[in-house]
Design a protein around this motif. Sequence first.
Motif, PDB file in Angstrom:
ATOM      1  N   ARG A  86       0.866  -1.178   0.000  1.00 32.58           N
ATOM      2  CA  ARG A  86       0.000   0.000   0.000  1.00 32.58           C
ATOM      3  C   ARG A  86       0.902   1.227   0.000  1.00 32.58           C
ATOM      4  O   ARG A  86       1.630   1.463   0.977  1.00 32.58           O
ATOM      5  CB  ARG A  86      -0.852  -0.074   1.263  1.00 32.58           C
ATOM      6  N   PHE A 146       1.974   5.444  -0.978  1.00 28.69           N
ATOM      7  CA  PHE A 146       1.558   6.832  -1.226  1.00 28.69           C
ATOM      8  C   PHE A 146       2.796   7.714  -1.286  1.00 28.69           C
ATOM      9  O   PHE A 146       3.832   7.401  -0.690  1.00 28.69           O
ATOM     10  CB  PHE A 146       0.561   7.323  -0.174  1.00 28.69           C
ATOM     11  N   HIS A 165       2.563  13.559   8.307  1.00 31.57           N
ATOM     12  CA  HIS A 165       3.027  13.768   6.937  1.00 31.57           C
ATOM     13  C   HIS A 165       1.939  14.474   6.140  1.00 31.57           C
ATOM     14  O   HIS A 165       0.797  14.600   6.607  1.00 31.57           O
ATOM     15  CB  HIS A 165       3.339  12.417   6.275  1.00 31.57           C
ATOM     16  N   THR A 181       0.134  13.994   2.563  1.00 29.86           N
ATOM     17  CA  THR A 181       0.004  13.092   1.405  1.00 29.86           C
ATOM     18  C   THR A 181      -0.108  13.887   0.110  1.00 29.86           C
ATOM     19  O   THR A 181      -0.898  14.828   0.004  1.00 29.86           O
ATOM     20  CB  THR A 181      -1.237  12.190   1.572  1.00 29.86           C
ATOM     21  N   PHE A 240      -2.162   9.255  -3.133  1.00 23.53           N
ATOM     22  CA  PHE A 240      -2.396   7.944  -2.521  1.00 23.53           C
ATOM     23  C   PHE A 240      -2.620   6.932  -3.634  1.00 23.53           C
ATOM     24  O   PHE A 240      -3.513   7.103  -4.458  1.00 23.53           O
ATOM     25  CB  PHE A 240      -3.616   8.021  -1.605  1.00 23.53           C
ATOM     26  N   GLN A 296      -9.712  12.021  -5.818  1.00 22.47           N
ATOM     27  CA  GLN A 296     -10.375  13.297  -5.593  1.00 22.47           C
ATOM     28  C   GLN A 296      -9.955  14.284  -6.658  1.00 22.47           C
ATOM     29  O   GLN A 296      -8.780  14.343  -7.010  1.00 22.47           O
ATOM     30  CB  GLN A 296      -9.989  13.843  -4.215  1.00 22.47           C
ATOM     31  N   ARG A 316      -7.464  11.548  14.808  1.00 24.71           N
ATOM     32  CA  ARG A 316      -8.429  10.611  14.233  1.00 24.71           C
ATOM     33  C   ARG A 316      -9.563  10.377  15.216  1.00 24.71           C
ATOM     34  O   ARG A 316      -9.478  10.810  16.364  1.00 24.71           O
ATOM     35  CB  ARG A 316      -7.726   9.290  13.913  1.00 24.71           C
ATOM     36  N   SER A 375       2.448   1.987   3.596  1.00 22.54           N
ATOM     37  CA  SER A 375       1.589   2.003   4.771  1.00 22.54           C
ATOM     38  C   SER A 375       1.418   0.564   5.240  1.00 22.54           C
ATOM     39  O   SER A 375       0.948  -0.284   4.489  1.00 22.54           O
ATOM     40  CB  SER A 375       0.248   2.620   4.373  1.00 22.54           C
ATOM     41  N   SER A 388      -0.114  -1.944   8.147  1.00 23.97           N
ATOM     42  CA  SER A 388      -1.017  -2.100   9.300  1.00 23.97           C
ATOM     43  C   SER A 388      -0.394  -3.059  10.287  1.00 23.97           C
ATOM     44  O   SER A 388       0.003  -4.164   9.911  1.00 23.97           O
ATOM     45  CB  SER A 388      -2.358  -2.674   8.850  1.00 23.97           C
ATOM     46  N   VAL A 402      -1.213   1.855  12.431  1.00 23.29           N
ATOM     47  CA  VAL A 402      -0.546   1.949  11.131  1.00 23.29           C
ATOM     48  C   VAL A 402       0.889   2.457  11.308  1.00 23.29           C
ATOM     49  O   VAL A 402       1.189   3.246  12.209  1.00 23.29           O
ATOM     50  CB  VAL A 402      -1.352   2.867  10.179  1.00 23.29           C
ATOM     51  N   TYR A 445       4.298   3.806   8.826  1.00 25.42           N
ATOM     52  CA  TYR A 445       4.666   4.213   7.472  1.00 25.42           C
ATOM     53  C   TYR A 445       6.170   4.017   7.282  1.00 25.42           C
ATOM     54  O   TYR A 445       6.963   4.589   8.018  1.00 25.42           O
ATOM     55  CB  TYR A 445       4.323   5.683   7.230  1.00 25.42           C
TER      56      TYR A 445
HETATM   57  P1  ATP Z   1      -5.539   3.564   8.465  1.00 24.65           P
HETATM   58  O1  ATP Z   1      -6.212   3.531   7.110  1.00 24.65           O
HETATM   59  O2  ATP Z   1      -4.811   2.302   8.775  1.00 24.65           O
HETATM   60  O3  ATP Z   1      -6.456   3.998   9.539  1.00 24.65           O
HETATM   61  P2  ATP Z   1      -4.089   5.743   7.312  1.00 24.65           P
HETATM   62  O4  ATP Z   1      -5.380   6.262   6.704  1.00 24.65           O
HETATM   63  O5  ATP Z   1      -3.140   6.750   7.858  1.00 24.65           O
HETATM   64  O6  ATP Z   1      -4.405   4.680   8.441  1.00 24.65           O
HETATM   65  P3  ATP Z   1      -3.616   4.673   4.728  1.00 24.65           P
HETATM   66  O7  ATP Z   1      -5.076   4.429   4.542  1.00 24.65           O
HETATM   67  O8  ATP Z   1      -2.680   3.632   4.231  1.00 24.65           O
HETATM   68  O9  ATP Z   1      -3.297   4.889   6.265  1.00 24.65           O
HETATM   69  O10 ATP Z   1      -3.280   6.062   4.057  1.00 24.65           O
HETATM   70  C1  ATP Z   1      -1.966   6.542   3.886  1.00 24.65           C
HETATM   71  C2  ATP Z   1      -2.066   8.022   3.601  1.00 24.65           C
HETATM   72  O11 ATP Z   1      -2.844   8.239   2.427  1.00 24.65           O
HETATM   73  C3  ATP Z   1      -2.763   8.817   4.703  1.00 24.65           C
HETATM   74  O12 ATP Z   1      -2.215  10.116   4.725  1.00 24.65           O
HETATM   75  C4  ATP Z   1      -4.193   8.874   4.237  1.00 24.65           C
HETATM   76  O13 ATP Z   1      -4.871  10.010   4.736  1.00 24.65           O
HETATM   77  C5  ATP Z   1      -4.010   8.985   2.739  1.00 24.65           C
HETATM   78  N1  ATP Z   1      -5.140   8.354   2.050  1.00 24.65           N
HETATM   79  C6  ATP Z   1      -5.674   7.157   2.313  1.00 24.65           C
HETATM   80  N2  ATP Z   1      -6.685   6.869   1.475  1.00 24.65           N
HETATM   81  C7  ATP Z   1      -6.788   7.938   0.650  1.00 24.65           C
HETATM   82  C8  ATP Z   1      -7.621   8.263  -0.455  1.00 24.65           C
HETATM   83  N3  ATP Z   1      -8.563   7.448  -0.884  1.00 24.65           N
HETATM   84  N4  ATP Z   1      -7.432   9.447  -1.053  1.00 24.65           N
HETATM   85  C9  ATP Z   1      -6.477  10.299  -0.659  1.00 24.65           C
HETATM   86  N5  ATP Z   1      -5.627  10.056   0.360  1.00 24.65           N
HETATM   87  C10 ATP Z   1      -5.788   8.890   1.007  1.00 24.65           C
END
Ligand code: ATP
Length: 193
Positions: free
Chosen positions: A9, A11, A48, A50, A53, A124, A135, A161, A163, A168, A170
């Motif tokens: 996974r 980003f 961080h 992003t 992603f 998006q 969170r 990323s 889990s 989580v 990184y």
């Molecule tokens: P978790 O999903 O385990 O609760 P997390 O959201 O931090 O934790 P990831 O879902 O792997 O971990 O996301 C990694 C990064 O990418 C985070 O900064 C998250 O906000 C961003 N992200 C995740 N999904 C999306 C998405 N669909 N669109 C844009 N950014 C995303």
Amino acid sequence: MQSARSECRLFFALWPDDAVRLRIAMTAMKGFRDAGNGVRLVPAPNLHLTLAFLGPVPAERVDAVRDVAACVDVASGSLCLDASGGWRKPQVGWLAPGLVPDALAALERELWGGLVRLGWRRGQPEFRPHVTVVRKLRHPPAPFAFAPICWRYDEFVLCESVSTRAGVRYDIVDRWGRCRVPGSAISEPGGVE
Ligand code: ATP
Ligand code: MG
């Protein structure tokens, strides 16, 4: 280190240095302290911004993703986090630049340009850069004022990323943009403000 799993996974992100992350963490702690029961601060090492992603990426596609990053030529700039807010659906609270710097928008655009050519679809339509700082935020508080947190970045990173039972994690897989000054060590990121 890149994972040996069949997919990971991934980003792209900006990763603030320790001092900036500490300031972000302290600001979040103060600003969201009355945000309600169950709200969880994002641990400072995880903070961080992003850029893109990608989601689960098959191992055999990671090199192509790296090639996209290698083509980007706007890897440095500066930004100031000076706005706060929250989003109800993902239940997160964030700090963000009130004004998105052109160089940051260009970096995100270049990355997505390359990713789209590889077949990725932008989730998006609009880039809303932010650092998620809490969170489980069920009731986003009104925006609060804080001393702007400015940082100069001179690289962006590709992160995996992971889990874990503890939450989580990184892992930085690779980084681009930091330039070597001849005859010296790799230059350090710029200071705060
Ligand atoms: P978790 O999903 O385990 O609760 P997390 O959201 O931090 O934790 P990831 O879902 O792997 O971990 O996301 C990694 C990064 O990418 C985070 O900064 C998250 O906000 C961003 N992200 C995740 N999904 C999306 C998405 N669909 N669109 C844009 N950014 C995303
Ligand atoms: Mg997530």
